[in-house]
Design a protein around this motif. Sequence first.
Motif, PDB file in Angstrom:
ATOM      1  N   THR A 175      -1.897  -9.965  -0.316  1.00  0.00           N
ATOM      2  CA  THR A 175      -1.070 -11.040  -0.863  1.00  0.00           C
ATOM      3  C   THR A 175       0.385 -10.893  -0.462  1.00  0.00           C
ATOM      4  O   THR A 175       1.028 -11.863  -0.043  1.00  0.00           O
ATOM      5  CB  THR A 175      -1.173 -11.067  -2.402  1.00  0.00           C
ATOM      6  OG1 THR A 175      -2.529 -11.317  -2.774  1.00  0.00           O
ATOM      7  CG2 THR A 175      -0.278 -12.155  -2.985  1.00  0.00           C
ATOM      8  N   VAL A 176       0.939  -9.683  -0.557  1.00  0.00           N
ATOM      9  CA  VAL A 176       2.383  -9.517  -0.333  1.00  0.00           C
ATOM     10  C   VAL A 176       2.737  -8.951   1.042  1.00  0.00           C
ATOM     11  O   VAL A 176       3.876  -9.084   1.493  1.00  0.00           O
ATOM     12  CB  VAL A 176       3.016  -8.633  -1.430  1.00  0.00           C
ATOM     13  CG1 VAL A 176       2.881  -9.292  -2.783  1.00  0.00           C
ATOM     14  CG2 VAL A 176       2.432  -7.239  -1.439  1.00  0.00           C
ATOM     15  N   ASN A 177       1.805  -8.282   1.707  1.00  0.00           N
ATOM     16  CA  ASN A 177       2.045  -7.734   3.055  1.00  0.00           C
ATOM     17  C   ASN A 177       3.236  -6.775   3.073  1.00  0.00           C
ATOM     18  O   ASN A 177       4.171  -6.910   3.860  1.00  0.00           O
ATOM     19  CB  ASN A 177       2.272  -8.873   4.065  1.00  0.00           C
ATOM     20  CG  ASN A 177       2.315  -8.376   5.505  1.00  0.00           C
ATOM     21  OD1 ASN A 177       1.557  -7.483   5.891  1.00  0.00           O
ATOM     22  ND2 ASN A 177       3.197  -8.951   6.303  1.00  0.00           N
ATOM     23  N   ALA A 178       3.185  -5.762   2.232  1.00  0.00           N
ATOM     24  CA  ALA A 178       4.277  -4.786   2.148  1.00  0.00           C
ATOM     25  C   ALA A 178       4.000  -3.520   2.954  1.00  0.00           C
ATOM     26  O   ALA A 178       4.903  -2.950   3.563  1.00  0.00           O
ATOM     27  CB  ALA A 178       4.527  -4.413   0.690  1.00  0.00           C
ATOM     28  N   VAL A 179       2.746  -3.040   2.927  1.00  0.00           N
ATOM     29  CA  VAL A 179       2.362  -1.823   3.644  1.00  0.00           C
ATOM     30  C   VAL A 179       1.743  -2.215   4.972  1.00  0.00           C
ATOM     31  O   VAL A 179       0.825  -3.040   5.035  1.00  0.00           O
ATOM     32  CB  VAL A 179       1.362  -0.987   2.817  1.00  0.00           C
ATOM     33  CG1 VAL A 179       0.904   0.238   3.592  1.00  0.00           C
ATOM     34  CG2 VAL A 179       1.995  -0.570   1.491  1.00  0.00           C
ATOM     35  N   VAL A 180       2.260  -1.634   6.062  1.00  0.00           N
ATOM     36  CA  VAL A 180       1.760  -1.924   7.409  1.00  0.00           C
ATOM     37  C   VAL A 180       1.343  -0.610   8.071  1.00  0.00           C
ATOM     38  O   VAL A 180       1.668   0.477   7.599  1.00  0.00           O
ATOM     39  CB  VAL A 180       2.823  -2.648   8.256  1.00  0.00           C
ATOM     40  CG1 VAL A 180       3.194  -3.988   7.608  1.00  0.00           C
ATOM     41  CG2 VAL A 180       4.082  -1.791   8.430  1.00  0.00           C
ATOM     42  N   SER A 181       0.602  -0.728   9.149  1.00  0.00           N
ATOM     43  CA  SER A 181       0.134   0.456   9.899  1.00  0.00           C
ATOM     44  C   SER A 181      -0.551   1.454   8.976  1.00  0.00           C
ATOM     45  O   SER A 181      -0.366   2.682   9.101  1.00  0.00           O
ATOM     46  CB  SER A 181       1.303   1.131  10.637  1.00  0.00           C
ATOM     47  OG  SER A 181       1.935   0.228  11.514  1.00  0.00           O
ATOM     48  N   LEU A 182      -1.366   0.953   8.055  1.00  0.00           N
ATOM     49  CA  LEU A 182      -2.064   1.823   7.106  1.00  0.00           C
ATOM     50  C   LEU A 182      -3.031   2.741   7.851  1.00  0.00           C
ATOM     51  O   LEU A 182      -3.767   2.314   8.744  1.00  0.00           O
ATOM     52  CB  LEU A 182      -2.828   0.967   6.093  1.00  0.00           C
ATOM     53  CG  LEU A 182      -3.554   1.705   4.970  1.00  0.00           C
ATOM     54  CD1 LEU A 182      -2.558   2.381   4.044  1.00  0.00           C
ATOM     55  CD2 LEU A 182      -4.441   0.728   4.183  1.00  0.00           C
ATOM     56  N   GLY A 183      -3.046   4.002   7.489  1.00  0.00           N
ATOM     57  CA  GLY A 183      -3.929   4.963   8.130  1.00  0.00           C
ATOM     58  C   GLY A 183      -5.395   4.716   7.797  1.00  0.00           C
ATOM     59  O   GLY A 183      -5.729   3.967   6.861  1.00  0.00           O
ATOM     60  N   MET A 206       2.763   8.480   0.201  1.00  0.00           N
ATOM     61  CA  MET A 206       4.005   7.772   0.514  1.00  0.00           C
ATOM     62  C   MET A 206       3.829   6.948   1.773  1.00  0.00           C
ATOM     63  O   MET A 206       3.167   7.374   2.722  1.00  0.00           O
ATOM     64  CB  MET A 206       5.178   8.738   0.701  1.00  0.00           C
ATOM     65  CG  MET A 206       5.698   9.387  -0.556  1.00  0.00           C
ATOM     66  SD  MET A 206       7.309  10.196  -0.291  1.00  0.00           S
ATOM     67  CE  MET A 206       8.397   8.761  -0.122  1.00  0.00           C
ATOM     68  N   ALA A 207       4.433   5.772   1.786  1.00  0.00           N
ATOM     69  CA  ALA A 207       4.533   4.943   2.991  1.00  0.00           C
ATOM     70  C   ALA A 207       6.007   4.873   3.368  1.00  0.00           C
ATOM     71  O   ALA A 207       6.853   4.586   2.515  1.00  0.00           O
ATOM     72  CB  ALA A 207       3.975   3.550   2.730  1.00  0.00           C
ATOM     73  N   ILE A 208       6.330   5.146   4.615  1.00  0.00           N
ATOM     74  CA  ILE A 208       7.713   5.280   5.065  1.00  0.00           C
ATOM     75  C   ILE A 208       8.185   3.970   5.702  1.00  0.00           C
ATOM     76  O   ILE A 208       7.445   3.321   6.451  1.00  0.00           O
ATOM     77  CB  ILE A 208       7.832   6.436   6.077  1.00  0.00           C
ATOM     78  CG1 ILE A 208       7.433   7.764   5.415  1.00  0.00           C
ATOM     79  CG2 ILE A 208       9.248   6.526   6.644  1.00  0.00           C
ATOM     80  CD1 ILE A 208       8.298   8.179   4.248  1.00  0.00           C
ATOM     81  N   LYS A 209       9.411   3.602   5.406  1.00  0.00           N
ATOM     82  CA  LYS A 209       9.979   2.389   6.003  1.00  0.00           C
ATOM     83  C   LYS A 209       9.842   2.443   7.521  1.00  0.00           C
ATOM     84  O   LYS A 209      10.142   3.473   8.145  1.00  0.00           O
ATOM     85  CB  LYS A 209      11.440   2.252   5.592  1.00  0.00           C
ATOM     86  CG  LYS A 209      12.117   0.980   6.099  1.00  0.00           C
ATOM     87  CD  LYS A 209      13.547   0.889   5.595  1.00  0.00           C
ATOM     88  CE  LYS A 209      14.246  -0.336   6.151  1.00  0.00           C
ATOM     89  NZ  LYS A 209      15.639  -0.462   5.663  1.00  0.00           N
ATOM     90  N   ASP A 210       9.441   1.334   8.109  1.00  0.00           N
ATOM     91  CA  ASP A 210       9.095   1.311   9.532  1.00  0.00           C
ATOM     92  C   ASP A 210      10.320   1.280  10.444  1.00  0.00           C
ATOM     93  O   ASP A 210      10.329   0.614  11.473  1.00  0.00           O
ATOM     94  CB  ASP A 210       8.193   0.110   9.820  1.00  0.00           C
ATOM     95  CG  ASP A 210       7.404   0.268  11.112  1.00  0.00           C
ATOM     96  OD1 ASP A 210       7.326   1.401  11.619  1.00  0.00           O
ATOM     97  OD2 ASP A 210       6.883  -0.750  11.606  1.00  0.00           O
TER      98      ASP A 210
END
Length: 470
Positions: free
Chosen positions: A39-47, A73-77
């Motif tokens: 819905t929000v598309n916040a996390v990208v390149s998920l492992g 943790m997900a790090i800013k791209d």
Amino acid sequence: MELTDKSALELSSLLETRQISAVELMQATLDRIAAVNGTVNAVVSLGDADDLLTAARVADDAPRKGWLHGIPMAIKDMANVAGFPTSMGSPVMPTEPAKTDDLMVGRLRAAGAVFIGKTNTPEMGLGSHTFNSVHGTTLNPYDHSRSAGGSSGGAAAALACRMVSVADGSDVMGSLRNPAAWNNVYGMRPSWGRVPSEPKTEMFLHPVGTSGPMARDPRDLAALLEVQAGPDPRQPFGLPAESYLDRIAANIKGRRIGWLGDWGGAYQMEPGILELTEAALRVFEDLGAIVEPVAPPIEAAQLWDSWLCLRALANAGRLDPLYQNPTTRARLKPDAVWEIETGRALGAIEIQRLSLIRSDWYLRAAALFDTYDALVLPSTQVWPFPAEWERPHEINGTPMDTYHRWMEVVVPVSLIGLPCVNLPVGFGANGLPGGAQLFGRHGDDLGLLQLSQAYHQATDWPGKHAPVVS
């Protein structure tokens, strides 16, 4: 309460005492991302899920490294994480995974964080609206038709949606403050020099940006800053490491806060924004702080003049290799080309003039902090706007003459590297969240965290008003 609703420090305690496993937490995180990220598309390149669960299992079996041990943790791209691509939201960047961690990322890894992917950002981190041609647009968790802000928009939305418990961000022109305000979370721009950058570019002339922490409460903010911060012997101007978490609880009665409002009318504000910030200031008064209006200490036009060009100078230095290559230049977004060409056109005498304005503002701000423990401005001048816009073109009928003029209110902090925390201040009549910039003397990160913690205990906007996302 679901696991993903808990704070990072609560999760850390549960992991340390073996009440939960890192595998359980990772599975809960992946389930939450599966439920809401579409819905929000916040996390990208998920492992890969199996790989991430394996990494969590390794964390369960390994000696505890630090308080982040086992925390996803997900790090800013914008930062390199070994094993994940660094797109910076741009089609000109390589698609293969990074081979090494950036300095700040390495510190998080050494404290036990388990990296699951990246958080979305505008192309090259330019602009306070998170959209790009690589990963698409990040939407606001509180209104899916609206912007999540930027450039740490993916991080702020992921926090608000409980996909992560704590996040990193970076801030040149409000990128830890604007998205935090629009997502009802905390974002902290530390004192310049507190969190070192990568020692791979020019390190002396006109620094404007810094990395910092984002969280749903100030204690997590303080704990993450302790990991991120500390001098790097390869870089000048670093500030010493400090402990914040064990000193964050404080009686703020008698502390003095100056209210700058709209800078004497210089900053256009959409209806309701000033009133929401004033309501937050009344919370501080109820806690015993002294709040007073403060007249504009310097002309806003001078600050904008200095900021506009010194920021462009920094961006030109950073992005010029892409501009020099005709192939990559053709694929850069117009905002990036504008920054580079503006910076390249500056002469030495003009740069000196602009730097003198910056120095004058630092001296005036230092004098203000002889009287006040903190100053306050709104974090944004507009409410979250429709996601299909590139940017607002006017505020209250006043045209915005650049792609980023609508965020001018963050310039007083950014120009001279002051520490600043976005405080969530509630919701407007439109149902959209807002925030306030609480900023202080250079080096007084602890004082701001103490004020933020007292305010949070009285309000807890992020805990009491989670978004509904499915």
